[in-house]
Design a protein around this motif. Structure first.
Motif, PDB file in Angstrom:
ATOM      1  N   ASP A 107      13.007   8.209   1.106  1.00  0.00           N
ATOM      2  CA  ASP A 107      13.753   9.198   1.891  1.00  0.00           C
ATOM      3  C   ASP A 107      12.936   9.531   3.136  1.00  0.00           C
ATOM      4  OD1 ASP A 107      15.670  11.089   2.603  1.00  0.00           O
ATOM      5  OD2 ASP A 107      14.753  12.676   1.381  1.00  0.00           O
ATOM      6  N   LEU A 108      13.433   9.108   4.277  1.00  0.00           N
ATOM      7  CA  LEU A 108      12.700   9.345   5.526  1.00  0.00           C
ATOM      8  C   LEU A 108      13.180  10.623   6.185  1.00  0.00           C
ATOM      9  CD1 LEU A 108      12.615   5.729   6.967  1.00  0.00           C
ATOM     10  CD2 LEU A 108      10.772   6.977   5.834  1.00  0.00           C
ATOM     11  N   GLY A 109      12.254  11.466   6.593  1.00  0.00           N
ATOM     12  CA  GLY A 109      12.629  12.767   7.152  1.00  0.00           C
ATOM     13  C   GLY A 109      13.180  13.625   6.026  1.00  0.00           C
ATOM     14  N   THR A 110      12.386  13.759   4.973  1.00  0.00           N
ATOM     15  CA  THR A 110      12.894  14.369   3.729  1.00  0.00           C
ATOM     16  C   THR A 110      13.224  15.858   3.860  1.00  0.00           C
ATOM     17  OG1 THR A 110      12.559  14.337   1.332  1.00  0.00           O
ATOM     18  CG2 THR A 110      10.650  14.997   2.656  1.00  0.00           C
ATOM     19  N   GLY A 111      12.583  16.577   4.803  1.00  0.00           N
ATOM     20  CA  GLY A 111      12.880  18.007   4.995  1.00  0.00           C
ATOM     21  C   GLY A 111      12.676  18.783   3.702  1.00  0.00           C
ATOM     22  N   SER A 112      13.741  19.426   3.216  1.00  0.00           N
ATOM     23  CA  SER A 112      13.651  20.202   1.969  1.00  0.00           C
ATOM     24  C   SER A 112      13.532  19.303   0.741  1.00  0.00           C
ATOM     25  CB  SER A 112      14.907  21.058   1.814  1.00  0.00           C
ATOM     26  OG  SER A 112      16.044  20.203   1.722  1.00  0.00           O
ATOM     27  N   GLY A 113      13.719  17.999   0.934  1.00  0.00           N
ATOM     28  CA  GLY A 113      13.689  17.067  -0.204  1.00  0.00           C
ATOM     29  C   GLY A 113      15.045  16.919  -0.877  1.00  0.00           C
ATOM     30  N   ALA A 114      16.076  17.523  -0.274  1.00  0.00           N
ATOM     31  CA  ALA A 114      17.388  17.591  -0.935  1.00  0.00           C
ATOM     32  C   ALA A 114      17.922  16.211  -1.342  1.00  0.00           C
ATOM     33  CB  ALA A 114      18.395  18.286  -0.010  1.00  0.00           C
ATOM     34  N   ILE A 115      17.856  15.223  -0.442  1.00  0.00           N
ATOM     35  CA  ILE A 115      18.468  13.914  -0.741  1.00  0.00           C
ATOM     36  C   ILE A 115      17.745  13.242  -1.896  1.00  0.00           C
ATOM     37  CG2 ILE A 115      18.947  11.598   0.164  1.00  0.00           C
ATOM     38  CD1 ILE A 115      19.129  12.846   2.981  1.00  0.00           C
ATOM     39  N   ASN A 146      10.280  22.119  -4.005  1.00  0.00           N
ATOM     40  CA  ASN A 146      11.597  21.836  -4.586  1.00  0.00           C
ATOM     41  C   ASN A 146      11.500  20.772  -5.682  1.00  0.00           C
ATOM     42  OD1 ASN A 146      13.513  23.624  -3.418  1.00  0.00           O
ATOM     43  ND2 ASN A 146      13.281  22.547  -1.466  1.00  0.00           N
ATOM     44  N   ALA A 147      10.647  19.776  -5.477  1.00  0.00           N
ATOM     45  CA  ALA A 147      10.465  18.753  -6.519  1.00  0.00           C
ATOM     46  C   ALA A 147       9.916  19.415  -7.791  1.00  0.00           C
ATOM     47  CB  ALA A 147       9.529  17.661  -6.020  1.00  0.00           C
TER      48      ALA A 147
END
Ligand SMILES: C[S@@+](CC[C@H](N)C(=O)[O-])C[C@H]1O[C@@H](n2cnc3c(N)ncnc32)[C@H](O)[C@@H]1O
Length: 274
Positions: A107-115, A146-147
């Motif tokens: 996941d590139l540009g994961t931000g909050s990790g949502a994806i 978040n993880a």
């Protein structure tokens, strides 16, 4: 003052008022709807007025409550990360359709990790490995939290850096599934959209045509030998033709599809290379 009176006096739309009050009262929205005569204590009302003021100054609701739901899961969000958007759930849906043995999801540009968290929670294939990258350390800090919240801290590895640079060696000869909701707007688009003015610029802006990062990523990928590649890039609807041309340039013989979101707008480029 009762809930009903707060609704009447609120300067915000009813739905937003309800979300903020539910947050402040630590109740579900359903409770508020069922008991409109509930008394709102003066201190809570004062806090509501402070949040109302911020919301009217374009702070996203999710920054005010510290939470956002994405793909049915709860995520912590702060001004360090982009608020996950419903249209981005398309990426998760596409990835969950793939059943690749021994694949590597990035996941590139994961931000909050949502994806990546939504994928890791829902992917049936237990042999899939998960890597997430972001250039922003504060964003990675939220993604890691978040993880943890979702019990995935051992399953997902996080890296700080520019696109594929920190993980390049791990990609060789692999079946790659790459999600990329990278910044894709221009600074002019951002200036014209007050609703996103409080979100991090590093999460939004990508050069003069919004494709700066996809161009660099495609170039990085074309220099790597992999077994197979499924690349999913979220785009601005106006970038359809340019992303098609760019994909054809860098991924010779690839199957390329541009999918529409629920609003009927071209939103996702899906590039498959066998
Ligand atoms: C549009 S946001 C997406 C966040 C999240 N994936 C989502 O869908 O909600 C883009 C993310 O890319 C990150 N980013 C920007 N430039 C980057 C780069 N060169 N390499 C890696 N990540 C980058 C930003 O920090 C931001 O978290």
């Amino acid at each position: 003052m009762t809930l009903k009176q707060v609704y009447t006096n609120s300067l915000l739309p009813r739905r937003e008022t309800e979300i903020l009050l539910a947050f402040l009262l630590n109740k579900r929205r359903e409770f508020l709807l069922t008991y409109p005569e509930t008394i709102v204590p003066p201190l809570i009302y004062k806090r509501f007025k402070a949040l109302e003021k911020k919301r009217r100054a374009n702070w996203p609701i999710s920054y005010l409550t510290g939470h956002k739901e994405f793909y049915g899961l709860d995520f912590k969000v702060t001004p360090a990360v982009l608020t996950p958007r419903p249209e981005t759930e398309m990426i998760v849906e596409e990835i969950l359709k793939i059943d690749l043995e021994r694949s590597l999801m990035i996941d590139l540009g994961t931000g909050s990790g949502a994806i990546i968290i939504a994928c890791a929670k829902n992917l049936k294939n237990k042999s899939t490995q998960f890597l997430a990258v972001d250039i922003s350390r504060p964003a990675l800090n939220i993604a890691r939290q978040n993880a943890n919240l979702h019990g995935l801290n051992k399953k997902i590895k996080f890296y700080q850096g520019n696109l594929l640079t920190p993980i390049r060696q791990q990609l060789i000869n692999q079946n790659l599934i790459i999600s990329a909701n990278l910044p894709y707007l221009t600074s002019t688009q951002v200036k014209k959209a007050p609703s996103i003015s409080r979100e991090p610029r590093v999460a939004l802006i990508a050069g003069s045509d919004g494709l700066k990062y996809y161009r660099i990523l495609f170039k990085q990928l074309s220099a790597i030998t992999y077994e197979s590649l499924t690349l999913l890039c979220e785009i601005d609807p106006g970038q359809k033709n340019k992303i098609l041309a760019l994909s054809k340039k860098y991924f010779f013989g690839a199957k390329i599809e541009i999918k529409k979101d629920l609003a009927g707008k071209h939103r996702l480029a899906v590039i498959k290379v066998k």
